[in-house]
Every structure is written in structure tokens, then in C-alpha cells.
Design an enzyme around this catalytic site. Sequence first.
Site, PDB file in Angstrom:
ATOM      1  N   HIS A 264       6.629  -0.539  -3.067  1.00 21.21           N
ATOM      2  CA  HIS A 264       6.459  -1.836  -2.400  1.00 21.21           C
ATOM      3  C   HIS A 264       7.768  -2.620  -2.339  1.00 21.21           C
ATOM      4  O   HIS A 264       7.901  -3.549  -1.548  1.00 21.21           O
ATOM      5  CB  HIS A 264       5.300  -2.641  -3.001  1.00 21.21           C
ATOM      6  CG  HIS A 264       5.563  -3.357  -4.285  1.00 21.21           C
ATOM      7  ND1 HIS A 264       5.189  -2.864  -5.518  1.00 21.21           N
ATOM      8  CD2 HIS A 264       6.144  -4.549  -4.539  1.00 21.21           C
ATOM      9  CE1 HIS A 264       5.523  -3.724  -6.452  1.00 21.21           C
ATOM     10  NE2 HIS A 264       6.106  -4.761  -5.897  1.00 21.21           N
TER      11      HIS A 264
ATOM     12  N   ASP B 261       3.722   4.109  -7.198  1.00 24.29           N
ATOM     13  CA  ASP B 261       4.459   3.029  -6.539  1.00 24.29           C
ATOM     14  C   ASP B 261       5.971   3.195  -6.767  1.00 24.29           C
ATOM     15  O   ASP B 261       6.588   2.435  -7.496  1.00 24.29           O
ATOM     16  CB  ASP B 261       3.961   1.682  -7.090  1.00 24.29           C
ATOM     17  CG  ASP B 261       4.376   0.504  -6.211  1.00 24.29           C
ATOM     18  OD1 ASP B 261       5.260   0.685  -5.359  1.00 24.29           O
ATOM     19  OD2 ASP B 261       3.809  -0.592  -6.390  1.00 24.29           O
TER      20      ASP B 261
ATOM     21  N   SER C  57       9.241  -6.028 -10.591  1.00 30.87           N
ATOM     22  CA  SER C  57       8.835  -4.813  -9.899  1.00 30.87           C
ATOM     23  C   SER C  57      10.025  -3.887  -9.777  1.00 30.87           C
ATOM     24  O   SER C  57      11.093  -4.310  -9.362  1.00 30.87           O
ATOM     25  CB  SER C  57       8.305  -5.135  -8.510  1.00 30.87           C
ATOM     26  OG  SER C  57       6.963  -5.461  -8.590  1.00 30.87           O
TER      27      SER C  57
HETATM   28  N1  ARG Z   1       0.984  -7.185  -7.053  1.00 37.45           N
HETATM   29  C1  ARG Z   1       2.253  -6.550  -6.946  1.00 37.45           C
HETATM   30  C2  ARG Z   1       3.331  -7.609  -6.705  1.00 37.45           C
HETATM   31  O1  ARG Z   1       3.127  -8.738  -6.980  1.00 37.45           O
HETATM   32  C3  ARG Z   1       2.248  -5.463  -5.924  1.00 37.45           C
HETATM   33  C4  ARG Z   1       2.147  -5.872  -4.487  1.00 37.45           C
HETATM   34  C5  ARG Z   1       2.191  -4.753  -3.484  1.00 37.45           C
HETATM   35  N2  ARG Z   1       1.039  -3.890  -3.524  1.00 37.45           N
HETATM   36  C6  ARG Z   1      -0.104  -4.132  -2.817  1.00 37.45           C
HETATM   37  N3  ARG Z   1      -1.115  -3.310  -2.973  1.00 37.45           N
HETATM   38  N4  ARG Z   1      -0.225  -5.131  -2.008  1.00 37.45           N
HETATM   39  O2  ARG Z   1       4.232  -7.588  -5.940  1.00 37.45           O
HETATM   40  N1  GLU Z   2       4.490  -6.651  -8.053  1.00 37.25           N
HETATM   41  C1  GLU Z   2       5.309  -7.667  -8.629  1.00 37.25           C
HETATM   42  C2  GLU Z   2       6.707  -7.651  -8.040  1.00 37.25           C
HETATM   43  O1  GLU Z   2       6.871  -7.337  -6.883  1.00 37.25           O
HETATM   44  C3  GLU Z   2       5.312  -7.508 -10.109  1.00 37.25           C
HETATM   45  C4  GLU Z   2       4.003  -7.893 -10.595  1.00 37.25           C
HETATM   46  C5  GLU Z   2       4.101  -9.126 -11.437  1.00 37.25           C
HETATM   47  O2  GLU Z   2       4.140 -10.223 -10.897  1.00 37.25           O
HETATM   48  O3  GLU Z   2       4.127  -8.914 -12.647  1.00 37.25           O
HETATM   49  O4  GLU Z   2       7.673  -8.057  -8.650  1.00 37.25           O
END
Ligand code: ARG
Ligand code: GLU
Length: 716
Positions: free
Chosen positions: A83, A219, A651
Amino acid sequence: MKSKLVLVLMFVAYLVKADEGMWMPQLIDALNIKDMKKNGFKLTAKDIYDINKASMKDAVMIFGGGCTAEVISNKGLILTNHHCGFSSIAGLSTVEKDYLKNGFFAMNQNEEISCKGLTVTFIKRIEDVTTKVTENIGANFSEQQKDSTIQVNVKNLEAIAKKGNHYDAFIRPFYYGNEYYLFVTEVFKDVRLVGAPPESIGKFGGETDNWVWPRHNADFSMFRIYADKDNKPSEYNTENVPYKPQYSFPISLQGAEKGDFTMVYGFPGRTQEYLTSYAVELLVDQQDPVRVMLRKKRLEIMEEDMKKNDTLRLMYVNRYAGVANAYKKWSGEMLGLKKSDAINKKKKNEADFLKLLETDKVKSEKYSNLFKEFEKTYADYASLSKQYDYFTECLLGIDGIRMTGSFMSIFAELKKKQAGKENKLVDVLKKTVPAIPFKNFNKETDRKLFKAMMDIYMKDVDRTIMPNYLDSLFTAFKNNTSDLTNYIYSSSVLIDNTKAKPIFEDFEKNASIVEKDPLYILTAAIYSHYQKTVIPQMSYYDKQINQLQQEYMLGLKENVKDKKFYPDANGTLRVAFGKVSDYDGKDGIHYLHYTTMDGLVEKNKTGEEDFYVKPRLLDLYAKKDFGQYADKNGKLRTCFIGSNHTTGGNSGSPVLNAKGQLIGTNFDRNWEGTMSDIMYNGSFCRNITLDVRFTLWMVDKYAGAGYLLNEMKIIK
Ligand code: ARG
Ligand code: GLU
């Protein structure tokens, strides 16, 4: 005496929970190394951060705008999340070569693809510049004078740091401006895509699984840094060669077991751990609920249309993911904060702090006044914050308004600059505003969004504080939002790509048509209202709150002696350490600390779209050919969780074992654990890590790019 000591210990126990904290790497030696060793860490603080010789910090980078990546070979190969690489991978994808859908792996260095605009940023050194930044601040200075002196000092110091070298530099405030640190950086601009799995695996589970444990997605994506022949940064150039890093992480295939030490090294973006009860109350009772309610409505509308056909789905998929990501995070945050009674804990915390200072009359008065100031400020701030949220999340939640807004400001700027000049306005405009005609925009979907947001806005926002023009429109249309919507969406040329096209072809001639467009007029009125009223007041209060927080922070640091305070995350390099650990979820549910490919296949069998994977993955699973990547019992582990304190920006961060070997890549948190941005709770806040064995299995067995493993240092 004894009771005071007990109180101090209680206070400290409340604040210093094992595993909490995002620590500055250059201070590990002074602050954390003992703790880390006690928890199993086998190396030294200098192995983590050293400016005289290679250390782990030389293998950790800011990836693009807001992620982390790590170097995993001596040829500049780097690893981050799928991502995080998403926009680069999407940017390189075409209908014929759909790397998002099918994945991509270079089979040799020549096949690696340059990613325009993608940079990685290394940290060369970190320096405490608090004294220099606060130099020349007179005792009688107003806040404004202080601010501008600080700004001048910051600019000068950054310029000095950059002089005579190819480095960049930035200074950031820490502890709400009680301290300042300088970061000298090296930015590489030739970064090439090496490989990424198909989206169905990289983003397996889609929005259903996002922010949720148990998780099964791979990921990850891989890139390579290229440098000039002197190993220095250079723009993309065919002569460039793979960058020779000062340090790269060895990779362990031994996996992670419950209780094992883990450490996350990366660039967490923003946390607010030292908010008062007043701020948390506002967040839980107003801000999060308003934002969540507005986003929920938008998501429903987008989803309904996305289900209609693939064109619409593709048009909105990215925006949907963006809206959904914060929506889901905020709902989890609310849940977690309520579940752990955060407001009352903060209140108790504040009372304990005052109790601690009880015997010191001056201090005790000072801080009880400070809390009163907080209370008063937040009471005034609440309605303002609500107005602001209805601007950004409701009105700007309508794509037509948001897009017109971004175009409008550039348009106005250009008109000013271009007056009387030769350059054709339209050319400049076309280059600057590629969004016209609006791409990835469906008028009928947006018509629904407009109507829905206007309904909510009319119901929730007092007529006396909304933009006059919008108020008069409501009156003119007798509060009938359907009629209002039709008026705007049937006559605006901006949101009608067929009508917009010829107008923008000869923009100079048609500029006045645009300025008379009903959507343009409405957008201009909305922006002008908020820019004149709400936004300046917001920044006034934000400054006010920051000053109060600065005092509170200083008070905590000076008076709670046996406690170590870590600064809130601010996009700078940090170390979090903790343990691989399971947790109890909702009543009756206990979550294990790891997942396996069995779970991925189980999810896939539900037939739900988010759990689709390519047949090849299922074939490989059926053969159980997990090779050296299998766990002791022959299964392939996919992800694991731990108690490391992380946030957005982490991330792609390397997750390391006690020996500093890479065991995975951080990519998310569990839902109820997202409250850790406000208040970390060690019993259920967990970071989610992609097991590096799953990554390497994908590279080797799925993608057939096992040659890449030859350049890695793999520990079996
Ligand atoms: N929650 C994660 C972050 O804050 C991953 C986001 C991307 N993945 C998704 N399934 N939308 O960035
Ligand atoms: N998916 C998040 C990022 O893009 C990390 C998840 C979180 O916030 O811990 O940095």
C-alpha cells in the site's frame, strides 16, 4: 512521605507501561537500552544509531511522502508495503500491463522500472538545536515575536546544515516546542520498482480486513535505489548504478514466537499522547462521531454506485479506500477509548499530577490554573472544531466542490500573475490543473453525494453561521435540497465533462463562463466564508492549545522525575520496542499472535470479493511447497502481532528481532488498538506485521524471482 512516594509510583506506573513509546534513536543509550536489554535485546544502542560508523539507521528511510522502507541488500534493494508502493505501481500500470492486478517482478536489473517522482530519504544525523532555535528571544517578546524569531532561526540553521554538501535538512519541534531537533538527510531520486505481488494478495482482505486482526495479506513491494558512479543521489539516468548502502538488514527465517523481543524502526507520523481529558472528551464525544457519521454516508453512496459496474468501481476505488481508511480508524479509536475509559483515566491522571505538586503552593496553583485554561479553551473550541469538520468532511466531501475549490485557487492565482503577460493562461492552467475536466468523477454519483451532504449540513449547521450564500440558496429553494441539487448539477459546466471540454479548450475566451458557473459561485462563497471566519479562528485556538500543551508537557517532564517521556510522533525517526503478543478481543474472543496460509484459504473459500486470489496461489498452497519458509510444523505463517507502539507512517517499517535481524514488515494495527494514537494500552494495542517468510516465499515460489534472495543476507 510514604503516601507521597506511593502516589508518585502509582502515577509513574500509569504512565510508563512496558512497550509504550516511540523513542528518538539518538537517545536510546541514555534512556532505553537497559529496558530493551531486560526485554531481550542483544545488541547495543550504537548498533541502532551511530553517526561515526554504519548502524541500523543507515538502512531505514522515509519512503515517498509518508511511509517507511528498509534496505535489505548491499545493492540498494529496499522493502516496503504494497500500500506504500501502491501509487507508484498504479502509475506504471496500463490496461495491457496491469501491474496492480497481475503483479510484477523484474527478472533482472534491466527490467526494473523507474518510478517518476518517487524518492527515499535517509537520515544522516540528528542534532539537538533547542538552544540555537530559541536564541534571541527577548524576555518581553509577544507570542508572535517569539514565533517569528524561531522561524528565522530555523531557516538559518537549516541553511547552514545544507551549505557545501548535497544534503537536505529540516528542523522539527518536539514536546510541543519545548525542544527542537535538526535532521540532516540524503534524498535519493532514482528509485525503481523491482517487484510487487498482485493486488489481490498485497491487499488481500481489502476494506473488510483493513485495520483488523487476524490478517493474511502479503502487504509488500520491493524497489531499488540507484545512485551515480560516486554513490551519490542523482535524478533518473541510465548510467546510474545500484546504490551501495552503508548498512542493510540481515533477514532471519527463524520467525517470531510469543514473548519474543521485537523492535520497529521507522517514521511514525502523528500521535497525541499528552492530550488532556478535555481534548479526549471532545474527540470521543464530538469530533470522531461527526467525522465517522459523515464518512459513513459518503461510503454508502460510493459503494452503491461502485457495485453497478466496473467503470464506476475503478473510478471510485481509490477514493473509497482513502475515505474508508480514516473512517474505520476513527471508529476503532472511539471504541477503544470508550472501552478503556480514557476520559476518566485522563482526569485521574490530571488529579494525580496536581496531588503530586500539592506541597508546592506556587506550582500547584500554576497547574490547576493551567487545567482551568484547558477547560475554558476547549469549551470555546468545540463549536469551532465542529464547524471546521462540517467544512472539510461534509462540504468538501462533495467531489464537485472539492475539485472546483482546488482548481479555483490556482485559477485565481494564475489570473493575477498572468494579467498583461504573454503566456497563454490556458497552457499554464492545463499543466497545473490536470483535474479539468475532472477525472475519476461521475456526475450522477456526485449529484447523490451533494444532495446527501446538503441534507445533513442543513439539518446540523445553524443558519447564522453558514456561508450567507448557501443560506440564501436554501431559502430560495425553500429548503428543498433536491431542487437545489438539480439547479447546480443540471447547469454547471464544471462537473459535466462533455460541456467542460470545449470550454477549457479555449479557456481565455471562456473564463467568464466558468466564473458565472453556479458550482463555481457556490464553491467560491463556501471557501471565502470559511477562510474568513472559521479557519483563522481555528489557527488562533490551535496556537493557544499548543502553548498550553507546551506548558503542561514541561510541567510533566520537570516534576514527574522518574518517568521517561517520549515525544509525540511527528514524522521523524523513532524506535518502538515490545513483544510478540496475543490479546483478548471482545468478550469470549482470544486472538493468537500469528496467522497462517490456512486462514487465507479459508477466507478465500467464503467466495467474497475481497478474498479473491489468483488460482496460482491456491495451487501452490495445495502443493504445500513452503520450503525453507515453513514454520516448524510445516505451515506457512503469514502475519504476526506485537505490542510495539506504532502509527500511520510506520507502514513499511522493519520489524526486527533481538539480534537486529529483519523478521517482518509493519503494516497496520488492530481495530480497537488504533486508540494508541491518543492513549496506548498494552493489553490490547497491537501492531500487525507481515512475516518476512511469507514475503520471501511469494518472491521465490510465487513470482519466481528467487534470484533476488542471492543478494540478501539470509539467516536460516
Ligand atoms: N490501515 C492501513 C493504513 O493505515 C492500511 C491501508 C491500506 N490497506 C487497505 N486495505 N485499504 O494505512
Ligand atoms: N497502514 C498505516 C500506514 O500506512 C499503518 C497503520 C497504523 O496506523 O498503525 O502507515
